[in-house]
Design a protein around this motif. Sequence first.
Motif, PDB file in Angstrom:
ATOM      1  N   LEU A 132       0.814  -1.214   0.000  1.00  0.00           N
ATOM      2  CA  LEU A 132       0.000   0.000   0.000  1.00  0.00           C
ATOM      3  C   LEU A 132       0.847   1.264   0.000  1.00  0.00           C
ATOM      4  O   LEU A 132       0.563   2.228  -0.724  1.00  0.00           O
ATOM      5  N   GLN A 133       1.908   1.272   0.803  1.00  0.00           N
ATOM      6  CA  GLN A 133       2.749   2.464   0.860  1.00  0.00           C
ATOM      7  C   GLN A 133       3.440   2.720  -0.472  1.00  0.00           C
ATOM      8  O   GLN A 133       3.570   3.878  -0.895  1.00  0.00           O
ATOM      9  N   LEU A 134       3.859   1.645  -1.143  1.00  0.00           N
ATOM     10  CA  LEU A 134       4.515   1.839  -2.437  1.00  0.00           C
ATOM     11  C   LEU A 134       3.520   2.353  -3.479  1.00  0.00           C
ATOM     12  O   LEU A 134       3.814   3.317  -4.203  1.00  0.00           O
ATOM     13  N   LEU A 135       2.347   1.743  -3.538  1.00  0.00           N
ATOM     14  CA  LEU A 135       1.364   2.131  -4.552  1.00  0.00           C
ATOM     15  C   LEU A 135       0.846   3.548  -4.343  1.00  0.00           C
ATOM     16  O   LEU A 135       0.524   4.247  -5.310  1.00  0.00           O
ATOM     17  N   THR A 136       0.757   3.994  -3.104  1.00  0.00           N
ATOM     18  CA  THR A 136       0.205   5.319  -2.817  1.00  0.00           C
ATOM     19  C   THR A 136       1.283   6.390  -2.668  1.00  0.00           C
ATOM     20  O   THR A 136       0.964   7.547  -2.362  1.00  0.00           O
ATOM     21  N   GLY A 137       2.538   6.020  -2.831  1.00  0.00           N
ATOM     22  CA  GLY A 137       3.621   6.993  -2.718  1.00  0.00           C
ATOM     23  C   GLY A 137       3.934   7.387  -1.293  1.00  0.00           C
ATOM     24  O   GLY A 137       4.570   8.414  -1.056  1.00  0.00           O
ATOM     25  N   GLN A 138       3.524   6.557  -0.309  1.00  0.00           N
ATOM     26  CA  GLN A 138       3.766   6.865   1.103  1.00  0.00           C
ATOM     27  C   GLN A 138       4.993   6.144   1.659  1.00  0.00           C
ATOM     28  O   GLN A 138       5.329   6.312   2.832  1.00  0.00           O
TER      29      GLN A 138
END
Length: 780
Positions: free
Chosen positions: A129-135
């Motif tokens: 999730l962090q990678l896909l959302t840029g977080q």
Amino acid sequence: MDFTTWAQGHGVINHSLETQRRIKQLANDLESSNRISDQTRFYSLLNSLDIITNQAMWLVVHMTYSKQVYLDGRELKSEDFKQDPQGHTGGSLNMVPAFAGFLAANTLTLEHRDWLMGQGHCVAAIDALQLLTGQAKKERIDEYPLTDKGLSDFVRAFYSYQVSAKGKPVSPLGSHVNVNTQGASIEGGYLGFAALHYVHQPLPGEKLVAFLSDGAFEEQRGSDWAARWWRAEDSGSVCPIMIANGRRIDQRTMTAQQGDSAWFADHLAHQGFDPICIDGRDPAAFVWAILTMEASLAESAAKIEHGQTQYPIALPYCIAETEKGFGFPGAGTNAAHGLPLANNPRFDDEALRLFNLGVKALFNDSNVWKPAADRLSQPENIKPDYDVVVHRPEPDWKTMGEYYSPAQAMDDYFVSLVKLNNQLRIRVGNPDELSSNRFGNTLALLKHRVTHPESNVAESLDGKVITALNEEAVISACLANRQGLNLIVSYEAFAVKMLGAIRQALIFSRHQKESSDPAKWLALPVVATSHLWENGKNEQSHQDPTLCEALLNEMSDMARVVFPADANSAMAVLKKCYSDSGAIWNVVTAKSKLEVLMTPEQANEVVEQGAVCLRGHCSAEIQLVAVGSYQLHQAMLLSDRLSERQQAHSLIYLLEPGRYRHPRDEREKSIQAQHNVRSVLFPDSVEQRLFLYHGHPESILSCCRPLDLGPKNTSALGYINQGGTLDSQGMLFANQCTWAHGALHLSRKLGLEDENWLSVDEIKALMGEGDPYEIIDPPY
């Protein structure tokens, strides 16, 4: 986007009627309170949440099985899969809706929230999730761009098992939460520790969401008491969320066997919680739960402030019902814990078919999921961790020859420290008997935290002492209080039950240091008293040096194992501990009144150098090395006898053995005693070096190998697993480590007659043929 369109769901995400009702009410409440400008944007965000949840689940199963990612969604071929797929896939799939809902709650309210995850093995969900959302952290975003190649490199890095030339994992992705995951603070290797942490972590004004495991509920006791500890005056908002998927590794959880969530909700209600149940398959349900729990907690706090209710408040607690591995073939089975497919798609056609079928249901085109990801932008953390500043007073030094309890001296110092630093949140972890362990002043000042104080007892609603007959619960209270001032006091024998929590904290902190982002929390002293040599009244189960010996095996720059000799060195140790950060100091100290044997100058010197010469010239033929207060007293008796017989010798007190070891890396090397100090205190020219050690003799020899002159020239006396209902003198005799045993040992090593330093009656006592009280003091 309107309610009707969102309610239709997306991919594998469906919205139950109950969730639809709750979300509709939430939208109305947020709009009426001006927290959102209009409901169109609200439902657009929730639609984006559904999309990114599907896409993150898609990436999670690729992380487990594939070595190739295609953003066009084409079917994978057998050669696109890993030879040896690995992952905790079922739990990670369950965590995707939960963490995605957490991100959406932050976006919706424009507030930063911290997170904890007890089931650290489900980290794939957060990393995806962090990678896909840029977080994700900048280094990860740069290394794994959102392209076919970047994501293929990403899934290959997951469980790559590759090691670097320096002996470190090549991949920044771990099987559990690690320092490379944005916002991580604990590994979550022990499933239940997050449940012990969360209520003690956030300060007022901060918000925390804790994701917990239903399997951990039966593994780890102590989390039931969270509602008793929370106070609005010194605690921030907490949202505990249990992912109730009903399965451990190879069978149903006990909760599932007892009657599922209804049984658990009833249990929570009896423990002072306010349980709510949600659909754990729906990310929107998590948004509703987080905001609802926060509002409920805030309302309770306001009622407390206005005198409309009293503690304990019913602490909101969310049970997120789901099935293990929801959203992918194999869901709900025992296999879903690790590899939900029965076989590897690389070698099995049916597994290949099921994989492609499963990911097809989750897939979104880039022009769909990337805009959705952009809408989940996160607010800035306006209260990042900061260095904790503590003002350390000068100790009230004791006079040489005075008798004073080392533990009492530490109690005195801690009280003065607290009074000087009352701007910090204080936590004292107490598994019981704080007063009998000589920390009575600390207890009188800070008091047990209780919900209904008893009159004429050191109890208070806002007490700072967390008391529970559960060592893991009380140390977690201190480990979670990262921006405060902490102290643990325990029986030495019981402190070993804290070892798992201590190791997990040390390892994570060490990894932070290695990544050039060292932990900022003040070092935590774990005082182990009522120890091996003074706990005879409670039998041999209470005579246990395991904790200090285990921690001597950990990295010595993180696990500082120290043995104060007297009151002055005990206070000097505590003062030094609070100048350190990201470390745990195991302070093994006596509680009995003992003679003060060090001047303030010597006390500071022994803390700075790790050792100090108390008698003689260090290059003398015989060197006595004491580690532990009772051992020092025996060493001094032996020194007196040697002096009477005009035998040249030196007496060294070794406070911190870990600073005189062969360092295992550069960071451990950085805290070793300076070479000139070591060579002066411990010259190789010594003919006989005898250690008198607090614990098992083998432990000190294995730690301090540079001081070992070989078996002919180096010996150690200590605990040899003898004991029972004995006083300190009896314990020393039973374990053959009195001054007289040392004298006999040295004389034989040097080829001297037994009578050279001992009388006939003393020798008979040592041989088991005479009266032990020829060499030790009688009990009365």
